[in-house]
Design an enzyme around this catalytic site. Sequence first.
Site, PDB file in Angstrom:
ATOM      1  N   GLN A 134       6.943   4.312  -7.299  1.00 45.49           N
ATOM      2  CA  GLN A 134       5.782   4.831  -6.558  1.00 45.49           C
ATOM      3  C   GLN A 134       5.582   4.144  -5.213  1.00 45.49           C
ATOM      4  O   GLN A 134       4.818   4.602  -4.381  1.00 45.49           O
ATOM      5  CB  GLN A 134       4.503   4.615  -7.387  1.00 45.49           C
ATOM      6  CG  GLN A 134       4.511   5.371  -8.691  1.00 45.49           C
ATOM      7  CD  GLN A 134       3.526   4.772  -9.679  1.00 45.49           C
ATOM      8  OE1 GLN A 134       2.374   5.170  -9.735  1.00 45.49           O
ATOM      9  NE2 GLN A 134       3.967   3.812 -10.472  1.00 45.49           N
ATOM     10  N   ASP A 167       1.312 -15.742   0.895  1.00 41.27           N
ATOM     11  CA  ASP A 167       1.170 -16.738   1.954  1.00 41.27           C
ATOM     12  C   ASP A 167      -0.163 -16.668   2.684  1.00 41.27           C
ATOM     13  O   ASP A 167      -0.257 -16.126   3.774  1.00 41.27           O
ATOM     14  CB  ASP A 167       2.346 -16.593   2.922  1.00 41.27           C
ATOM     15  CG  ASP A 167       3.643 -16.867   2.203  1.00 41.27           C
ATOM     16  OD1 ASP A 167       3.861 -18.014   1.800  1.00 41.27           O
ATOM     17  OD2 ASP A 167       4.419 -15.914   2.008  1.00 41.27           O
ATOM     18  N   ARG A 182      -4.003  -0.253 -10.033  1.00 45.66           N
ATOM     19  CA  ARG A 182      -4.890  -1.367 -10.430  1.00 45.66           C
ATOM     20  C   ARG A 182      -6.101  -0.830 -11.194  1.00 45.66           C
ATOM     21  O   ARG A 182      -5.927  -0.067 -12.105  1.00 45.66           O
ATOM     22  CB  ARG A 182      -5.299  -2.191  -9.210  1.00 45.66           C
ATOM     23  CG  ARG A 182      -4.115  -2.907  -8.575  1.00 45.66           C
ATOM     24  CD  ARG A 182      -4.585  -4.042  -7.714  1.00 45.66           C
ATOM     25  NE  ARG A 182      -3.577  -4.397  -6.737  1.00 45.66           N
ATOM     26  CZ  ARG A 182      -2.868  -5.514  -6.758  1.00 45.66           C
ATOM     27  NH1 ARG A 182      -3.060  -6.402  -7.685  1.00 45.66           N
ATOM     28  NH2 ARG A 182      -1.974  -5.746  -5.834  1.00 45.66           N
ATOM     29  N   ILE A 236      -1.021   1.849  -1.891  1.00 45.99           N
ATOM     30  CA  ILE A 236      -0.787   3.110  -2.601  1.00 45.99           C
ATOM     31  C   ILE A 236      -1.981   3.433  -3.494  1.00 45.99           C
ATOM     32  O   ILE A 236      -2.146   4.553  -3.932  1.00 45.99           O
ATOM     33  CB  ILE A 236       0.502   3.082  -3.458  1.00 45.99           C
ATOM     34  CG1 ILE A 236       0.403   2.049  -4.590  1.00 45.99           C
ATOM     35  CG2 ILE A 236       1.720   2.851  -2.612  1.00 45.99           C
ATOM     36  CD1 ILE A 236       1.468   2.229  -5.670  1.00 45.99           C
ATOM     37  N   ASP A 237      -2.818   2.419  -3.802  1.00 47.92           N
ATOM     38  CA  ASP A 237      -3.896   2.611  -4.781  1.00 47.92           C
ATOM     39  C   ASP A 237      -5.061   3.444  -4.229  1.00 47.92           C
ATOM     40  O   ASP A 237      -5.859   3.964  -4.996  1.00 47.92           O
ATOM     41  CB  ASP A 237      -4.447   1.254  -5.236  1.00 47.92           C
ATOM     42  CG  ASP A 237      -3.356   0.360  -5.798  1.00 47.92           C
ATOM     43  OD1 ASP A 237      -2.359   0.902  -6.307  1.00 47.92           O
ATOM     44  OD2 ASP A 237      -3.500  -0.877  -5.725  1.00 47.92           O
ATOM     45  N   ASP A 291      -6.544  -6.033   0.695  1.00 46.73           N
ATOM     46  CA  ASP A 291      -7.708  -6.916   0.713  1.00 46.73           C
ATOM     47  C   ASP A 291      -7.367  -8.371   1.067  1.00 46.73           C
ATOM     48  O   ASP A 291      -8.004  -8.962   1.946  1.00 46.73           O
ATOM     49  CB  ASP A 291      -8.398  -6.847  -0.653  1.00 46.73           C
ATOM     50  CG  ASP A 291      -9.785  -7.441  -0.601  1.00 46.73           C
ATOM     51  OD1 ASP A 291     -10.583  -6.978   0.236  1.00 46.73           O
ATOM     52  OD2 ASP A 291     -10.054  -8.385  -1.357  1.00 46.73           O
ATOM     53  N   GLY A 292      -6.342  -8.947   0.412  1.00 48.22           N
ATOM     54  CA  GLY A 292      -5.993 -10.351   0.644  1.00 48.22           C
ATOM     55  C   GLY A 292      -5.547 -10.591   2.077  1.00 48.22           C
ATOM     56  O   GLY A 292      -6.035 -11.508   2.760  1.00 48.22           O
ATOM     57  N   THR A 293      -4.633  -9.743   2.544  1.00 50.06           N
ATOM     58  CA  THR A 293      -4.084  -9.896   3.898  1.00 50.06           C
ATOM     59  C   THR A 293      -5.170  -9.685   4.949  1.00 50.06           C
ATOM     60  O   THR A 293      -5.251 -10.410   5.944  1.00 50.06           O
ATOM     61  CB  THR A 293      -2.947  -8.858   4.104  1.00 50.06           C
ATOM     62  OG1 THR A 293      -2.050  -8.971   3.008  1.00 50.06           O
ATOM     63  CG2 THR A 293      -2.200  -9.093   5.390  1.00 50.06           C
TER      64      THR A 293
HETATM   65  O1  F6P Z   1      -1.694  -2.630  -5.019  1.00 54.25           O
HETATM   66  C1  F6P Z   1      -0.463  -1.998  -5.047  1.00 54.25           C
HETATM   67  C2  F6P Z   1       0.236  -2.221  -6.350  1.00 54.25           C
HETATM   68  O2  F6P Z   1       1.457  -1.509  -6.323  1.00 54.25           O
HETATM   69  C3  F6P Z   1      -0.577  -1.879  -7.589  1.00 54.25           C
HETATM   70  O3  F6P Z   1      -0.667  -0.490  -7.810  1.00 54.25           O
HETATM   71  C4  F6P Z   1       0.159  -2.676  -8.643  1.00 54.25           C
HETATM   72  O4  F6P Z   1      -0.682  -2.994  -9.714  1.00 54.25           O
HETATM   73  C5  F6P Z   1       0.547  -3.920  -7.907  1.00 54.25           C
HETATM   74  O5  F6P Z   1       0.547  -3.599  -6.528  1.00 54.25           O
HETATM   75  C6  F6P Z   1       1.893  -4.503  -8.279  1.00 54.25           C
HETATM   76  O6  F6P Z   1       2.070  -5.693  -7.591  1.00 54.25           O
HETATM   77  P1  F6P Z   1       3.451  -6.494  -7.559  1.00 54.25           P
HETATM   78  O7  F6P Z   1       4.315  -5.840  -6.503  1.00 54.25           O
HETATM   79  O8  F6P Z   1       3.050  -7.856  -7.136  1.00 54.25           O
HETATM   80  O9  F6P Z   1       4.049  -6.413  -8.923  1.00 54.25           O
END
Ligand code: F6P
Length: 375
Positions: A291, A78, A187, A142-143, A119-121
């Site tokens: 995770q 959003d 990521r 978490i990344d 980043d987006g938010t």
């Molecule tokens: O950026 C956090 C993260 O958990 C990444 O490690 C992963 O690639 C991605 O979000 C998964 O996103 P979604 O919850 O949209 O599947």
Amino acid sequence: MKEIRKIGIITGGGDCSGLNAVINGITKAAITKYGVEIVGFTKGFSGLMNHGFRDLDLKAVSGILHEGGTILKSSNKDNLFNYQVRNNEGKLVYKDVSDEALKNLEYLGVDALIVIGGDGTLTSARDFSRKGLPVIGVPKTIDNDLPATDVTFGFNTSLETICDALDKIHTTAYSHDRVMVVEVMGRLTGWLALEGGLAGSADVIIIPEIPYDINKIVEKVNQRDAFGRNFTIIIVSEGATPIGGDVVIREKVEDSPDTVRLGGVGDVITQQLQKLIPHHEVRYTNLAYLQRGGTTSQFDRSLGLMFGVQAVELLMAGKTGLMVQLKGRKITSIPLEKVVGSGEVGETSKGGKKRVNVKGQLVQTAKAIGISFGD
Ligand code: F6P
């Protein structure tokens, strides 16, 4: 800046452990120290448009410090500066509805926002602050790939999960002489695999920053066999690539600011290895969303509380357009303009992702104790 009597909180993007700790810190500090009211918007920025909000008092945040997820719920779709609405013909179109959101905030008497996200938010947080709304950002993921802070909350709890998983997977690997491939998130950065693999005694760590050669992984398995250790643990980042190859994409989420969802490289490596080392059983485990959840670690509880309280302090000191950050052992802040909006890669000084330094101490420590990076 006008006097702040009511602060709104937003949690956007993927959830992680520690979000509730931040909400807890903000609410308690604002009410206890400043007598300021708190309202929590639900499901990310969409709460500003569809009256999704709840008043937060001391009772509402009591007992949430340790809990994963966010009591406010979250959304990574959003963006109010590019929001999906139906036009007069009933067709879905994208529209900037940020002025309507500002009017809604005014109507509710909300004087400032604390926006918790990636980043987006945080890009939206910056854009609202450009429009004159007092805003403070709090970084989460978490990344651990945001350059402006030494660590993001959520990362440490994920590492605990990864470490625990590797400890558990070791026993099956040992008992069956198996090669176990464990895929983790992150990521395009390898922090989770690197720090989780190091502490969880992985034998091979495959990260996006070091493209792998499958034959080098086989070499490591053979080396361990020759040494009488007939099992091998391989941890793989979801964004890992073979030398000269591409990432494995799990799916595309078209209406998300970051459309690509990675996943499956561990499966690819498993299938390749099974052909190259047929005398071993090779098994694949993807830790996936395990995770992101779970009881928040001590480190993330403290960091979340400190970020939340500092965000309140900044607003009450008349500051805006900043993001809180951890530098060394100190919580400080940095302009949002400097940290967001430049996508996955690019210069970290302009907000690009913080990637593993392949010559840095963590990688060198791992190499010194014989861990292979498949290179
Ligand atoms: O950026 C956090 C993260 O958990 C990444 O490690 C992963 O690639 C991605 O979000 C998964 O996103 P979604 O919850 O949209 O599947």
